[in-house]
Write a protein that holds these residues in place. Structure first.
Motif, mmCIF file in Angstrom:
data_model
loop_
_atom_site.group_PDB
_atom_site.id
_atom_site.type_symbol
_atom_site.label_atom_id
_atom_site.label_comp_id
_atom_site.label_asym_id
_atom_site.label_seq_id
_atom_site.Cartn_x
_atom_site.Cartn_y
_atom_site.Cartn_z
ATOM 1 N N ARG A 34 -66.267 26.202 0.114
ATOM 2 C CA ARG A 34 -66.258 25.879 -1.312
ATOM 3 C C ARG A 34 -67.454 25.012 -1.693
ATOM 4 N N VAL A 35 -67.830 24.097 -0.804
ATOM 5 C CA VAL A 35 -68.991 23.238 -1.081
ATOM 6 C C VAL A 35 -70.254 24.078 -1.202
ATOM 7 N N ALA A 36 -70.450 25.007 -0.279
ATOM 8 C CA ALA A 36 -71.659 25.827 -0.304
ATOM 9 C C ALA A 36 -71.729 26.710 -1.543
ATOM 10 N N ALA A 150 -68.147 19.743 -8.646
ATOM 11 C CA ALA A 150 -68.668 18.923 -7.551
ATOM 12 C C ALA A 150 -67.948 17.586 -7.476
ATOM 13 N N ALA A 151 -67.684 16.979 -8.629
ATOM 14 C CA ALA A 151 -66.992 15.689 -8.621
ATOM 15 C C ALA A 151 -65.572 15.837 -8.063
ATOM 16 N N ALA A 152 -64.857 16.880 -8.528
ATOM 17 C CA ALA A 152 -63.487 17.091 -8.036
ATOM 18 C C ALA A 152 -63.491 17.441 -6.550
ATOM 19 N N ARG A 186 -72.558 14.689 -4.563
ATOM 20 C CA ARG A 186 -72.907 13.594 -5.463
ATOM 21 C C ARG A 186 -74.149 13.938 -6.281
ATOM 22 N N LEU A 187 -75.137 14.585 -5.661
ATOM 23 C CA LEU A 187 -76.339 14.972 -6.391
ATOM 24 C C LEU A 187 -75.998 15.892 -7.559
ATOM 25 N N VAL A 188 -75.181 16.916 -7.313
ATOM 26 C CA VAL A 188 -74.827 17.864 -8.370
ATOM 27 C C VAL A 188 -73.996 17.170 -9.447
ATOM 28 N N ALA A 189 -73.027 16.340 -9.043
ATOM 29 C CA ALA A 189 -72.174 15.670 -10.019
ATOM 30 C C ALA A 189 -72.966 14.750 -10.931
ATOM 31 N N VAL A 190 -74.020 14.123 -10.389
ATOM 32 C CA VAL A 190 -74.804 13.165 -11.169
ATOM 33 C C VAL A 190 -75.929 13.844 -11.942
ATOM 34 N N GLU A 191 -76.648 14.789 -11.305
ATOM 35 C CA GLU A 191 -77.860 15.325 -11.908
ATOM 36 C C GLU A 191 -77.627 16.543 -12.793
ATOM 37 N N LEU A 397 -64.852 -2.717 -13.557
ATOM 38 C CA LEU A 397 -65.842 -1.684 -13.266
ATOM 39 C C LEU A 397 -66.143 -1.603 -11.769
ATOM 40 N N ILE A 398 -66.243 -2.772 -11.109
ATOM 41 C CA ILE A 398 -66.492 -2.773 -9.664
ATOM 42 C C ILE A 398 -65.318 -2.135 -8.930
ATOM 43 N N GLY A 399 -64.095 -2.497 -9.332
ATOM 44 C CA GLY A 399 -62.921 -1.916 -8.691
ATOM 45 C C GLY A 399 -62.853 -0.410 -8.868
ATOM 46 N N LEU A 400 -63.176 0.080 -10.070
ATOM 47 C CA LEU A 400 -63.179 1.520 -10.309
ATOM 48 C C LEU A 400 -64.286 2.206 -9.513
ATOM 49 N N ALA A 401 -65.459 1.561 -9.440
ATOM 50 C CA ALA A 401 -66.552 2.145 -8.659
ATOM 51 C C ALA A 401 -66.186 2.226 -7.188
ATOM 52 N N ARG A 402 -65.331 1.308 -6.722
ATOM 53 C CA ARG A 402 -64.869 1.325 -5.331
ATOM 54 C C ARG A 402 -63.819 2.406 -5.106
ATOM 55 N N GLN A 403 -62.886 2.547 -6.035
ATOM 56 C CA GLN A 403 -61.744 3.434 -5.821
ATOM 57 C C GLN A 403 -61.940 4.845 -6.371
ATOM 58 N N ASP A 404 -62.616 4.979 -7.502
ATOM 59 C CA ASP A 404 -62.759 6.303 -8.125
ATOM 60 C C ASP A 404 -64.073 6.368 -8.894
ATOM 61 N N PRO A 405 -65.215 6.387 -8.208
ATOM 62 C CA PRO A 405 -66.502 6.403 -8.915
ATOM 63 C C PRO A 405 -66.682 7.626 -9.797
ATOM 64 N N ALA A 406 -66.057 8.748 -9.421
ATOM 65 C CA ALA A 406 -66.214 9.968 -10.220
ATOM 66 C C ALA A 406 -65.653 9.786 -11.625
ATOM 67 N N LEU A 407 -64.599 8.982 -11.779
ATOM 68 C CA LEU A 407 -64.011 8.776 -13.101
ATOM 69 C C LEU A 407 -65.021 8.127 -14.043
ATOM 70 N N LEU A 408 -65.739 7.118 -13.555
ATOM 71 C CA LEU A 408 -66.730 6.454 -14.393
ATOM 72 C C LEU A 408 -67.855 7.418 -14.766
ATOM 73 N N ALA A 409 -68.272 8.269 -13.837
ATOM 74 C CA ALA A 409 -69.327 9.235 -14.133
ATOM 75 C C ALA A 409 -68.849 10.298 -15.110
ATOM 76 N N GLU A 410 -67.589 10.730 -14.967
ATOM 77 C CA GLU A 410 -67.058 11.773 -15.838
ATOM 78 C C GLU A 410 -66.922 11.302 -17.284
#
Length: 603
Positions: A34-36, A150-152, A186-191, A397-410
């Motif tokens: 699935r990743v590929a 990618a994030a999921a 992470r690259l695809v989710a961010v870029e 924000l630090i706690g969320l970045a630790r536990q679920d960084p994808a949520l902040l990006a989404e």
């Protein structure tokens, strides 16, 4: 070996260690496939040939190579699990690519840099440019969908790798994987969202203003909206939305300030907002561009009247009118942003109050729109509290970045004009999109080293609120933009000083948040909370013991060592160079300083 579905419930508990390892190996192989395939639908879109398209194709090759490395690392980990299940000894070297553990060799493409603004589009390799806006729109949509996948998938991979590592640890085998299996994701989710925004921005430029409308003069009252001579015909939907917007402001301005209705029609405002949102980004920018000068003045007057009336429906109308202003900020042409903010100054939150008051100099605005919003993924070390007393928000924000960084990006979206829209959940289950510019508040300071390299002392600016750079000193704006949007939501930076960690976490996630007394909480309880994926923030008492935690402060919990009875805390203050403000504390020693333990799920 024949692969089958993973056992569930009691079957998993009864399986032996070898079967457990084989089950994890099969799961990792499925994830590797699935990743590929994350970019499969994206790379199939033939949206024409242009310098922009060529650069995006090159970037997608980089993403695919990183995804292939992720898949290879997962496959190697699966092979190791099968080897251990068969009774073979663990290899001396890690069976995954060493290069994947050395860090990503590709640098993140800054927003807007897929093709330089204003660059000529004369041809590609001696052939004419082929530009299909419909297919480019499809490509932009698929890029955003790929980023969401990618994030999921990154969360699934993290969970599966964690389970496999724990199974290996139980057999006494080292399970260090360097995070290699998620670097491409992470690259695809961010870029990819940034690339989609770049496509939409370039579409608006190359389409040569797909809607070119003018305001008719008094001598031609029947033609309220027309086509500029020589311009391309505007789409019917764009004309209808433009007509609705202009009619809204015309009816208000022609009534006169004394007789104009105090409360505009809420349903009409909602309909205009919905139709504006349905337009493609280039057409939306063209429609909003019609509102220069007079219509923006009328919009400001409507907002001022709403703020001063107590008539029924005024609150709902004010919410919709503020939402319309937010929509305009998110979709306006770049050259209209300054005029929009001047007409509606509340679109920029009130400036923070820095130490020293006015003696520190006036507040300046530093334009950071050319800097990266997220660089190599959301990380707790990116957050650094500034002079605003909102440690509770920084800790959340630090706690969320630790536990679920994808949520902040989404929940953060960069718009084609350089603004950023962040989705909050302020209460009652509803969400609110808040748009802000990338201009951050700062004050002028005297630099210890002259800026021109000569003698004497130079002048520089220092940002007042959250740091716009990450721990490595590189531009990374997401924490500062979250803080700015949170300040706008509450009425300005001064309004968010000394707030509630529970309210901040609830606004960021939209989920219930719990509080418990520190003395009634053990390290085992804290371990369980983090293990469930919850964010955990400690709030301290107004008076603490000497040498203990800072009083009236908030600390996110990053990890718990239950065996030694200690917790890993991060002070959200912006750390000094070469420091990280992260430290282990014995829970028995700091519990007397802690007032409450705030915790909540992220999804």
């Amino acid at each position: 070996m024949r692969e089958g579905p993973a056992p569930t419930g009691g079957a998993a508990a009864l399986a032996g260690p070898a079967d457990d390892l084989r089950r994890h190996a099969a799961a990792l192989r499925r994830l590797a496939m699935r990743v590929a395939a994350v970019l499969t639908g994206v790379r199939s879109v033939d949206a024409g040939s242009s310098p922009l398209r060529a650069r995006l194709a090159d970037r997608m090759h980089v993403w695919q190579a990183a995804l292939d490395a992720d898949a290879e690392a997962l496959g190697a980990r699966a092979a190791l699990l099968d080897r251990l299940a068969a009774g073979w000894p663990s290899p001396a070297r890690a069976p995954w690519p060493v290069a994947a553990c050395a860090g990503s060799s590709s640098s993140r493409v800054p927003p807007g840099s897929l093709e330089p603004a204003g660059s000529p589009v004369a041809g590609l390799g001696g052939t004419a440019v082929r530009f299909d806006p419909v297919l480019l729109g499809v490509l932009a949509a698929r890029l955003r969908a790929a980023a969401a996948r990618a994030a999921a998938l990154g969360r699934e991979v993290a969970s599966a790798v964690g389970e496999a590592d724990r199974a290996m640890t139980r057999m006494g085998v080292s399970a260090e994987m360097c995070g290699a299996a998620r670097r491409g994701l992470r690259l695809v989710a961010v870029e990819a969202p940034d690339a989609a925004a770049d496509l939409e921005l370039r579409m608006s430029r190359l389409a040569a203003a797909p809607i070119a409308l003018r305001r008719a003069g008094p001598s031609d009252p029947s033609e309220r909206i027309g086509r500029t001579p020589g311009a391309r015909p505007a789409a019917t939907a764009s004309l209808a939305v433009a007509a609705g917007l202009l009619a809204l402001f015309d009816s208000d301005s022609e009534s006169g300030s004394d007789s104009a209705p105090d409360v505009p029609d809420v349903e009409r405002l909602r309909a205009i907002r919905a139709r504006l949102a349905a337009l493609p980004a280039p057409a939306r920018a063209g429609v909003i561009g019609l509102l220069r000068d007079g219509p923006l003045t009328v919009l400001a007057a409507m907002a001022a009247r709403l703020a001063g009336t107590a008539r029924p429906g005024a609150v709902l109308a004010a919410v919709e009118l503020a939402g319309l202003a937010d929509d305009l900020l998110a979709g306006a042409p770049t050259d209209l942003l300054d005029e929009l903010v001047r007409a509606l100054p509340w679109l920029e939150p009130a400036a923070p109050l820095a130490a020293g008051g006015q003696r520190s100099g006036p507040v300046l605005g530093v334009d950071r729109s050319g800097d990266a919003i997220v660089r190599d993924g959301v990380d707790p070390a990116d957050v650094g509290q500034g002079a605003v007393a909102d440690c509770y928000l920084a800790a959340a924000l630090i706690g969320l970045a630790r536990q679920d960084p994808a949520l902040l990006a989404e929940r953060l979206r960069r718009n084609p004009n350089g603004t950023v829209t962040i989705t909050f959940s302020p209460g009652s289950g509803a969400t609110a999109d808040v748009t802000v510019t990338a201009t951050l508040p700062a004050r002028q300071v005297t630099a210890s080293v002259p800026l021109d390299g000569g003698g004497g002392r130079g002048e520089a600016v220092q940002e007042i609120a959250m740091d716009g750079d990450n721990a490595a000193g590189q531009p990374e704006l997401w924490p500062a933009l979250y803080e700015k949007a949170y300040a706008r939501l509450h009425g300005g930076y001064p309004a968010i000083a000394f707030g509630s960690a529970a309210a901040a976490l609830r606004t960021l996630t939209g989920l219930p948040v719990s509080r418990r007394a520190a003395r009634a909480t053990s390290v085992v309880d804290l371990t369980a909370l983090l293990g469930r994926g919850e964010v955990v923030v400690l709030t301290t008492r107004t008076r603490t013991r000497p040498g203990g935690l800072v009083a009236a402060h908030a600390y996110p919990v990053l990890a718990v060592d239950a065996a030694r009875g200690r917790v890993l805390l991060r002070n959200p203050w912006d750390p000094a160079p070469d420091e990280d403000n992260v430290r282990w504390y014995a829970w028995s020693q700091v519990v007397t300083d802690v007032h409450a333990v705030v915790h909540g799920s992220t999804r």
